[in-house]
Design a protein around this motif. Structure first.
Motif, PDB file in Angstrom:
ATOM      1  N   GLU A   7      -5.635   1.928  18.943  1.00 19.02           N
ATOM      2  CA  GLU A   7      -5.282   3.050  18.060  1.00 19.02           C
ATOM      3  C   GLU A   7      -4.081   3.800  18.641  1.00 19.02           C
ATOM      4  O   GLU A   7      -4.112   4.194  19.812  1.00 19.02           O
ATOM      5  CB  GLU A   7      -6.513   3.964  17.913  1.00 19.02           C
ATOM      6  N   THR A  78      -5.181  -0.018  14.248  1.00 19.99           N
ATOM      7  CA  THR A  78      -4.813   0.920  13.187  1.00 19.99           C
ATOM      8  C   THR A  78      -3.460   0.519  12.610  1.00 19.99           C
ATOM      9  O   THR A  78      -2.485   0.378  13.359  1.00 19.99           O
ATOM     10  CB  THR A  78      -4.696   2.349  13.756  1.00 19.99           C
ATOM     11  N   HIS A 110      -6.868   4.155   9.419  1.00 20.66           N
ATOM     12  CA  HIS A 110      -7.303   5.192  10.363  1.00 20.66           C
ATOM     13  C   HIS A 110      -8.407   6.078   9.759  1.00 20.66           C
ATOM     14  O   HIS A 110      -9.349   6.485  10.452  1.00 20.66           O
ATOM     15  CB  HIS A 110      -6.070   6.038  10.724  1.00 20.66           C
ATOM     16  N   HIS A 114     -12.261   7.230  10.987  1.00 21.08           N
ATOM     17  CA  HIS A 114     -12.852   8.571  11.103  1.00 21.08           C
ATOM     18  C   HIS A 114     -14.166   8.669  10.323  1.00 21.08           C
ATOM     19  O   HIS A 114     -15.133   9.274  10.774  1.00 21.08           O
ATOM     20  CB  HIS A 114     -11.879   9.628  10.570  1.00 21.08           C
ATOM     21  N   SER A 138      -8.381  16.934  10.589  1.00 20.48           N
ATOM     22  CA  SER A 138      -7.711  16.747  11.876  1.00 20.48           C
ATOM     23  C   SER A 138      -6.345  17.401  11.839  1.00 20.48           C
ATOM     24  O   SER A 138      -6.024  18.149  10.916  1.00 20.48           O
ATOM     25  CB  SER A 138      -7.601  15.255  12.188  1.00 20.48           C
ATOM     26  N   ASP A 302      -9.126  11.411  17.728  1.00 21.26           N
ATOM     27  CA  ASP A 302      -8.644  10.038  17.623  1.00 21.26           C
ATOM     28  C   ASP A 302      -9.134   9.178  18.785  1.00 21.26           C
ATOM     29  O   ASP A 302      -9.068   9.591  19.944  1.00 21.26           O
ATOM     30  CB  ASP A 302      -7.113  10.035  17.568  1.00 21.26           C
TER      31      ASP A 302
END
Ligand code: KG4
Ligand code: ZN
Length: 339
Positions: A7, A78, A110, A114, A138, A302
Motif C-alpha cells: 500500500e 493498491t 484502497h 478500508h 480519513s 492506512d
C-alpha cells in the motif's frame, strides 16, 4: 496461501503478509515528520519517500512474518484512488515482484481495503456478515458505502470538497497546532466545551448523503480572524469545531442507516480514531438498534493488511490482473446508490 500486500496510495509506505487469511505481519512507515512542516501531504515528497521506504518495509514485513520472498504465493497492491505518483511506486514494485517470481497480482481499490479492514479484527473465515454500511473518514476520503456482498458495493454519498481529516488538519494549521491535526484537536477538545462556539453544519439538500466541509473551513477562518485565540480559549475552540465536524458525520450516517435499514455500521479511516466521533456515533447507532464496529486505530489508518485481505478472495478464486494494470488517482468505488 501467502499473500503479500503493498500500500502506498498517500503518505504511508506499508506492506503486510497474510497467511491462510490470518495476518502474519503488518509494517507501516509513516511520513508524518516529512509533511509536518507543510501542514499537509506534499505529493512529490510522498512519492520520493515511498521510493526510499517501500522496499525495506516489504523486507521487514516478510522478516516479521518469517516468510522468504520465495514462499509468497500472490501479491495484492493498491491501484487507486490516491496520489498518482505514490500509487505508481507501490504498483511498480508489486509488478516487479510478481513478474520476477511469476506470481499472480491483483489491484485493490484502497476504499475496499478500508471497508473490509474490520475483518482483520475477526477470526479467519468469520467475516462481518453483509449487508453493512461503511463510513470511511480519513485525510483523503469521506464517504458512505453500502456493502451488499463480496465485491458488491454502492456509494451513498461522499464529500464534495475536502475530506473530514483534511478539515481537522486545516483547522489545526489555522490554530498553529501542527500536523496531523486530528489527534491534537481530539486531545485539546477533552477539556473544552463543545457548545462554546456554534460553527455551521452543512446540509446538502439535493444529495443528502454527500458531505461538504469547505463552508466550515471558511467560517472557522473568519471566526479566528475576529477572535484571536489565546491558549486558554483553545480547548473550547477545539471542542466546538470538532463537534461541528462530528455532527455532520453522525447526522448523515444516521439518516443513511434509517433509510437503508441495515443493522451493522463500520467506521474506518484515520478519523475513526476520534474519541468524540466514537462516543457520538456509538450512541446514535445504539438508538437505532445498529451494531457499530470501529477497527483498532492501526487498522483504521492506512495499512497493507487491509489491502492483502481485500485482494485475497479474488486471488484464491484464481483471478488476477495483468502487468498492464494502471494506477488510477480517481478510481471509482461502488455503483451510485439511490433509495
Ligand atoms: O487514514 P489516514 O491515516 O490517512 C489517510 O488516508 O488520509 O488518516 C489520516 C487523517 C488525518 O487527517 C488525521 O488528522 C486524522 O486522520 N486523524 C484524526 C484523529 N487521528 C487521526 N482526526 C480526528 N481525531 C483523531 N483522533
Ligand atoms: Zn486511506
Amino acid at each position: 496461501m501467502v499473500v503479500l500486500g503493498i500500500e502506498s496510495s498517500c503518505d504511508d509506505s506499508a506492506a503486510a503478509v497474510l497467511r491462510d487469511g490470518r495476518l502474519a505481519a503488518s509494517v507501516v512507515s509513516s511520513q508524518d515528520a516529512v509533511h509536518g512542516p507543510y501542514g499537509g501531504v506534499v505529493p512529490e515528497l510522498a512519492s520520493r519517500h515511498h521510493v526510499r521506504n517501500l522496499l525495506p518495509v516489504i523486507d521487514a514485513a516478510l522478516a516479521r512474518a518469517g516468510v522468504a520472498v520465495g514462499q509468497v504465493d500472490a501479491v495484492a497492491v493498491t491501484c487507486g484512488p490516491g496520489l498518482v505518483g505514490s500509487l505508481l511506486v507501490g504498483l511498480t514494485l508489486a509488478k516487479g515482484i510478481a513478474q520476477r517470481r511469476r506470481l499472480p497480482l491483483v489491484g485493490v481499490n484502497h476504499l475496499e481495503g478500508h471497508l473490509l479492514a474490520v475483518n482483520l479484527e475477526r477470526p479467519a473465515g468469520d467475516p462481518l456478515p453483509f449487508p453493512f454500511l461503511g463510513l470511511i473518514v480519513s485525510g483523503g476520503h469521506t464517504g458512505l458505502y453500502l456493502a451488499r456482498g463480496a465485491g458488491d458495493y454502492a456509494c451513498l454519498g461522499r464529500t464534495r470538497d475536502d475530506a473530514v481529516g483534511e478539515a481537522f488538519d486545516k483547522a489545526a494549521k489555522l490554530l498553529g497546532l501542527g500536523y496531523p491535526g486530528g489527534p491534537v484537536i481530539d486531545r485539546l477538545a477533552r477539556d473544552g466545551d463543545p457548545k462554546a462556539i456554534r460553527f455551521p453544519r452543512a446540509t446538502l439538500k439535493r444529495a443528502r448523503f454527500d458531505f461538504s466541509f469547505s463552508g466550515f473551513k471558511t467560517a472557522l477562518r473568519e471566526y479566528l480572524g475576529q477572535h484571536p485565540t489565546s491558549a486558554e480559549a483553545l480547548p473550547d475552540v477545539a471542542a466546538s469545531l470538532q463537534e461541528a465536524l462530528v455532527d455532520m458525520l453522525v447526522d448523515t450516517t444516521t439518516e443513511a442507516l434509517a433509510t437503508t435499514g441495515v443493522e451493522r455500521l463500520v467506521v474506518s479511516g484515520g478519523v475513526a480514531a476520534n474519541r468524540r466521533l466514537r462516543t457520538r456515533m456509538g450512541a446514535a447507532a445504539a438508538a437505532l438498534g445498529v451494531e457499530v464496529f470501529f477497527p483498532r486505530p492501526a487498522f483504521c489508518t492506512d495499512n497493507a493488511a487491509m489491502i492483502a485481505l481485500a485482494g485475497a478472495p479474488r486471488l484464491a478464486a484464481g483471478a488476477h490482473d495483468g502487468l498492464d494494470l494502471g494506477a488510477d488517482a480517481d478510481l471509482a468505488f461502488g455503483s451510485r446508490w439511490s433509495p
